[in-house]
Design a protein around this motif. Sequence first.
Motif, PDB file in Angstrom:
ATOM      1  N   GLU A  34       0.855  -1.178   0.099  1.00 34.96           N
ATOM      2  CA  GLU A  34      -0.024   0.191  -0.103  1.00 34.96           C
ATOM      3  C   GLU A  34       0.929   1.069   0.060  1.00 34.96           C
ATOM      4  OE1 GLU A  34      -3.340   2.315   2.861  1.00 34.96           O
ATOM      5  OE2 GLU A  34      -2.855   0.138   3.176  1.00 34.96           O
ATOM      6  N   ASN A  35       1.772   1.293   0.781  1.00 30.90           N
ATOM      7  CA  ASN A  35       2.900   2.482   0.765  1.00 30.90           C
ATOM      8  C   ASN A  35       3.519   2.704  -0.527  1.00 30.90           C
ATOM      9  OD1 ASN A  35       2.347   2.917   3.453  1.00 30.90           O
ATOM     10  ND2 ASN A  35       4.138   1.686   4.348  1.00 30.90           N
ATOM     11  N   PHE A  36       3.696   1.543  -1.255  1.00 37.60           N
ATOM     12  CA  PHE A  36       4.266   1.894  -2.640  1.00 37.60           C
ATOM     13  C   PHE A  36       3.031   1.943  -3.806  1.00 37.60           C
ATOM     14  CE2 PHE A  36       8.052   0.149  -0.748  1.00 37.60           C
ATOM     15  CZ  PHE A  36       9.068   0.279  -1.782  1.00 37.60           C
ATOM     16  N   GLY A  37       1.866   2.092  -3.468  1.00 37.40           N
ATOM     17  CA  GLY A  37       0.712   2.595  -4.122  1.00 37.40           C
ATOM     18  C   GLY A  37       0.043   1.117  -4.823  1.00 37.40           C
ATOM     19  N   TYR A  38       0.076   0.220  -4.223  1.00 36.86           N
ATOM     20  CA  TYR A  38      -0.642  -1.146  -4.677  1.00 36.86           C
ATOM     21  C   TYR A  38      -1.928  -1.250  -4.090  1.00 36.86           C
ATOM     22  CZ  TYR A  38       3.696  -2.436  -7.308  1.00 36.86           C
ATOM     23  OH  TYR A  38       4.571  -2.588  -8.258  1.00 36.86           O
ATOM     24  N   LYS A  39      -2.697  -1.522  -4.631  1.00 32.68           N
ATOM     25  CA  LYS A  39      -4.207  -1.831  -4.140  1.00 32.68           C
ATOM     26  C   LYS A  39      -4.344  -3.249  -4.233  1.00 32.68           C
ATOM     27  CE  LYS A  39      -4.932   2.649  -3.803  1.00 32.68           C
ATOM     28  NZ  LYS A  39      -4.449   3.308  -2.885  1.00 32.68           N
ATOM     29  N   GLU A  40      -5.190  -3.598  -2.975  1.00 29.24           N
ATOM     30  CA  GLU A  40      -5.490  -5.285  -3.081  1.00 29.24           C
ATOM     31  C   GLU A  40      -6.466  -5.660  -3.897  1.00 29.24           C
ATOM     32  OE1 GLU A  40      -6.476  -8.686   0.320  1.00 29.24           O
ATOM     33  OE2 GLU A  40      -6.532  -6.665   0.834  1.00 29.24           O
ATOM     34  N   MET A  41      -6.362  -6.915  -4.660  1.00 31.08           N
ATOM     35  CA  MET A  41      -7.418  -7.342  -5.291  1.00 31.08           C
ATOM     36  C   MET A  41      -7.578  -8.804  -4.902  1.00 31.08           C
ATOM     37  SD  MET A  41      -6.985  -8.511  -9.347  1.00 31.08           S
ATOM     38  CE  MET A  41      -7.387  -6.972  -9.952  1.00 31.08           C
ATOM     39  N   ARG A  42      -9.048  -9.420  -4.937  1.00 31.87           N
ATOM     40  CA  ARG A  42      -9.238 -10.761  -4.535  1.00 31.87           C
ATOM     41  C   ARG A  42      -9.927 -11.275  -5.757  1.00 31.87           C
ATOM     42  NH1 ARG A  42     -10.723 -10.400   1.727  1.00 31.87           N
ATOM     43  NH2 ARG A  42      -8.895  -8.976   2.324  1.00 31.87           N
ATOM     44  N   THR A  43      -9.418 -12.653  -6.069  1.00 33.77           N
ATOM     45  CA  THR A  43      -9.925 -13.039  -7.132  1.00 33.77           C
ATOM     46  C   THR A  43     -10.467 -14.679  -6.728  1.00 33.77           C
ATOM     47  OG1 THR A  43      -8.029 -14.169  -7.698  1.00 33.77           O
ATOM     48  CG2 THR A  43      -8.511 -12.126  -8.831  1.00 33.77           C
ATOM     49  N   PRO A  44     -11.448 -15.246  -7.570  1.00 37.86           N
ATOM     50  CA  PRO A  44     -11.864 -16.487  -7.342  1.00 37.86           C
ATOM     51  C   PRO A  44     -10.711 -17.737  -6.790  1.00 37.86           C
ATOM     52  CG  PRO A  44     -13.379 -15.779  -9.048  1.00 37.86           C
ATOM     53  CD  PRO A  44     -11.797 -14.874  -8.988  1.00 37.86           C
ATOM     54  N   VAL A  45     -11.269 -18.668  -5.795  1.00 36.23           N
ATOM     55  CA  VAL A  45     -10.516 -19.766  -5.782  1.00 36.23           C
ATOM     56  C   VAL A  45     -10.296 -20.686  -6.904  1.00 36.23           C
ATOM     57  CG1 VAL A  45     -11.983 -21.292  -4.648  1.00 36.23           C
ATOM     58  CG2 VAL A  45      -9.705 -21.377  -3.860  1.00 36.23           C
ATOM     59  N   PHE A  46     -11.077 -20.686  -7.574  1.00 37.36           N
ATOM     60  CA  PHE A  46     -11.062 -21.376  -8.867  1.00 37.36           C
ATOM     61  C   PHE A  46     -11.498 -20.660 -10.286  1.00 37.36           C
ATOM     62  CE2 PHE A  46     -15.272 -22.192  -7.064  1.00 37.36           C
ATOM     63  CZ  PHE A  46     -16.525 -21.951  -8.197  1.00 37.36           C
ATOM     64  N   GLU A  47     -10.841 -21.177 -11.399  1.00 33.99           N
ATOM     65  CA  GLU A  47     -11.087 -20.312 -12.384  1.00 33.99           C
ATOM     66  C   GLU A  47     -11.098 -21.610 -13.443  1.00 33.99           C
ATOM     67  OE1 GLU A  47     -10.725 -16.918 -13.119  1.00 33.99           O
ATOM     68  OE2 GLU A  47      -9.789 -16.246 -11.481  1.00 33.99           O
ATOM     69  N   HIS A  48     -11.561 -21.049 -14.801  1.00 35.18           N
ATOM     70  CA  HIS A  48     -11.417 -21.860 -15.959  1.00 35.18           C
ATOM     71  C   HIS A  48     -10.130 -22.496 -16.382  1.00 35.18           C
ATOM     72  CE1 HIS A  48     -15.538 -20.872 -17.363  1.00 35.18           C
ATOM     73  NE2 HIS A  48     -15.409 -19.769 -17.235  1.00 35.18           N
TER      74      HIS A  48
END
Length: 175
Positions: A34-48
């Motif tokens: 966060e201090n470096f300007g990164y924002k958290e993202m959350r994605t699904p546990v499974f994908e195609h």
Amino acid sequence: MALITKAIKGTKDVLPSEVYKNQYIESTCLTVAENFGYKEMRTPVFEHTELFQRGVGDTTDVVQKEMYTFDDKGGRSITLRPEGTAGAARSFLENGLSNEALPQKICYLTSCYRYEKPQAGRLREFHQFGIECFGATSPLADAEMIALAKQIFDELGVKDLHLELNSIGCPTCRA
């Protein structure tokens, strides 16, 4: 009956007396990012499944031997995520983040799953912290990501680290 009272091989319970360690590492990673300007993202546990075949590479050991892949009730091939980058890239594209100001700095803490022989320090379920800087064209973005990683290790008190850089070269010299 013993089967349901034991954790699956390659997984590990994190008990109340130990969970503070994970929380400390996770909060340190997220705070530094966060201090470096990164924002958290959350994605699904499974994908195609195709996402990992294309993103990780269909000839890698991860894709050929280590993914937890199954068909869902609709007959679609689904895979538990073996790593975080492919899902983050998919989300970046699908949600139109490429239409926002670039570069987009994304971070994630995610559980990952790989079917590999459990051994010391390697489990079938593990947690990964990652950062992605989409749309950056300058090599300074790479330097910033290295500095971010160094700051995380410094804040966690990790000692005696050294950095080794390598290059796969250009297409001409790689041959």
